[in-house]
Design a protein around this motif. Sequence first.
Motif, PDB file in Angstrom:
ATOM      1  N   UNK A  54     -58.240  38.906  -1.581  1.00 41.44           N
ATOM      2  CA  UNK A  54     -58.979  37.825  -2.255  1.00 41.44           C
ATOM      3  C   UNK A  54     -60.476  37.939  -1.978  1.00 41.44           C
ATOM      4  N   UNK A  55     -60.811  38.283  -0.746  1.00 38.78           N
ATOM      5  CA  UNK A  55     -62.210  38.451  -0.361  1.00 38.78           C
ATOM      6  C   UNK A  55     -62.884  39.503  -1.235  1.00 38.78           C
ATOM      7  N   UNK A  56     -62.164  40.640  -1.433  1.00 41.82           N
ATOM      8  CA  UNK A  56     -62.740  41.732  -2.241  1.00 41.82           C
ATOM      9  C   UNK A  56     -62.933  41.277  -3.688  1.00 41.82           C
ATOM     10  N   UNK A  57     -61.957  40.537  -4.218  1.00 44.87           N
ATOM     11  CA  UNK A  57     -62.046  40.066  -5.611  1.00 44.87           C
ATOM     12  C   UNK A  57     -63.267  39.158  -5.770  1.00 44.87           C
ATOM     13  N   UNK A  58     -63.462  38.288  -4.782  1.00 46.45           N
ATOM     14  CA  UNK A  58     -64.577  37.337  -4.887  1.00 46.45           C
ATOM     15  C   UNK A  58     -65.929  38.047  -4.786  1.00 46.45           C
ATOM     16  N   UNK A  59     -65.962  39.149  -4.030  1.00 48.61           N
ATOM     17  CA  UNK A  59     -67.220  39.896  -3.903  1.00 48.61           C
ATOM     18  C   UNK A  59     -67.428  40.882  -5.057  1.00 48.61           C
ATOM     19  N   UNK A  60     -66.418  41.084  -5.884  1.00 49.19           N
ATOM     20  CA  UNK A  60     -66.460  42.144  -6.900  1.00 49.19           C
ATOM     21  C   UNK A  60     -67.375  41.851  -8.088  1.00 49.19           C
ATOM     22  N   UNK A  61     -67.642  42.928  -8.853  1.00 47.66           N
ATOM     23  CA  UNK A  61     -68.549  42.835 -10.003  1.00 47.66           C
ATOM     24  C   UNK A  61     -67.978  41.927 -11.097  1.00 47.66           C
ATOM     25  N   UNK A  62     -66.640  41.848 -11.166  1.00 46.20           N
ATOM     26  CA  UNK A  62     -66.047  41.080 -12.267  1.00 46.20           C
ATOM     27  C   UNK A  62     -66.398  39.597 -12.180  1.00 46.20           C
ATOM     28  N   UNK A  63     -66.431  39.060 -10.970  1.00 48.75           N
ATOM     29  CA  UNK A  63     -66.796  37.642 -10.824  1.00 48.75           C
ATOM     30  C   UNK A  63     -68.261  37.438 -11.216  1.00 48.75           C
ATOM     31  N   UNK A  64     -69.090  38.427 -10.872  1.00 48.26           N
ATOM     32  CA  UNK A  64     -70.516  38.319 -11.244  1.00 48.26           C
ATOM     33  C   UNK A  64     -70.667  38.326 -12.765  1.00 48.26           C
ATOM     34  N   UNK A  65     -69.901  39.221 -13.423  1.00 45.92           N
ATOM     35  CA  UNK A  65     -69.961  39.281 -14.894  1.00 45.92           C
ATOM     36  C   UNK A  65     -69.482  37.952 -15.497  1.00 45.92           C
ATOM     37  N   UNK A  66     -68.414  37.412 -14.926  1.00 43.87           N
ATOM     38  CA  UNK A  66     -67.869  36.164 -15.452  1.00 43.87           C
ATOM     39  C   UNK A  66     -68.861  35.022 -15.271  1.00 43.87           C
ATOM     40  N   UNK A  67     -69.498  35.002 -14.110  1.00 45.44           N
ATOM     41  CA  UNK A  67     -70.501  33.967 -13.827  1.00 45.44           C
ATOM     42  C   UNK A  67     -71.600  34.016 -14.904  1.00 45.44           C
TER      43      UNK A  67
END
Length: 261
Positions: free
Chosen positions: A222-235
């Motif tokens: 979960x930590x890796x997912x939250x730090x990943x590029x995909x969350x940044x793109x979604x944001x």
Amino acid sequence: MSNHELSKRTKRVALAHGADLVGIVKVKDLPEHVESIAGIVPMGKSVIVVASRHSSASIRSAANQVAQFDTIHTYNECARSAHAVSRFLEGRGFPSAAVPAFIPIDMQEPKMGMRGELCWRRAGVRAGIGSYGENGLLVTREFGSAIRISGVLTSADLEADSPLSEDACDHCMRCVEACPSGALAGGGTINKKLCGDFIFKYGFRFFQKFMRGLFQNQKEEIGKIIEGVELREMWQTFMTGNYYYCFECQSKCTATPCKKN
Ligand code: B12
Ligand code: SF4
Ligand code: SF4
């Protein structure tokens, strides 16, 4: 004021506030939308359709952010024009409402975000702004498919425009050839799922998958997912309200003034 004069002034307001093209269609000539119209302006008699052009360089750009930025502001121009028109008509005693160009959109079943209150391509064809293209979009003589469309529903009984007598689409099929997802088959036929999966890279379906992933993974993942590029793109998608990752069937449309380039 005569209907003729009111129609002329209404169009002038639209063009002075961000629209590049404007046309009028009577509500009775949009029978597919009777229910929606009754829910917006029950005494609605006319729809003013406004279209704003994209920057053709921007939507051809290899930098997708540039095309998205142009899209946000082209939608804004449509919205600006539609609101100016609705305020102008309401100021003269005619209840009028600007109708969204795309979002906010009805997310309830059965529409689920895939059907507008008014179909702007249909309204644009009937208001004489352009005609249907092989890509299923509204194609104009002035700007090809590279436009965004919105409009106003009003109780004013305005003078309607006639649909075009000749096709604006030259049937070159460049839009179909350019489609990277294989969604277009010509004749306006589109596989909405193929296109949707391609253009909404970080849109709603991605968000659903992302949330599922979060709940199904172990704590350390979960930590890796939250730090990943995909969350940044979604944001970024959430912040800008724009998520398109393809403009090919608009930008490759040869019915544009830049078609020789
Ligand atoms: C849901 C939606 C989508 C869905 C479904 C698209 C679709 N074809 O319905 C998806 C996610 C796939 C999508 C994709 C895109 N979209 Co979109 N989308 C919408 C939205 C919000 C609603 C459309 C709707 O109500 N569809 C439901 C019904 C009416 O559509 P339908 O069942 O397919 O019926 C059509 C056909 O039967 C056609 N038809 C009937 N007879 C004939 C005859 C011929 C010869 C032809 C060719 C067609 C034809 O007429 C109906 C449409 O008028 C509209 C905004 C709006 N409110 O109109 C934007 C809108 C259509 N999208 C737009 C754009 C630009 C795009 C994309 C390029 C993505 C992007 N980068 O922005 C792609 C293009 C895909 C394509 N080539 O069609 C623009 C189109 C501008 C234009 N020049 O026409 C619109 C109008 C947004 C706007 N306000 O400017 N979109
Ligand atoms: S937006 Fe892109 S993927 Fe969708 S139909 Fe047009 S060219 Fe194909
Ligand atoms: S690219 Fe050619 S076939 Fe496609 S909509 Fe534009 S003019 Fe028509």
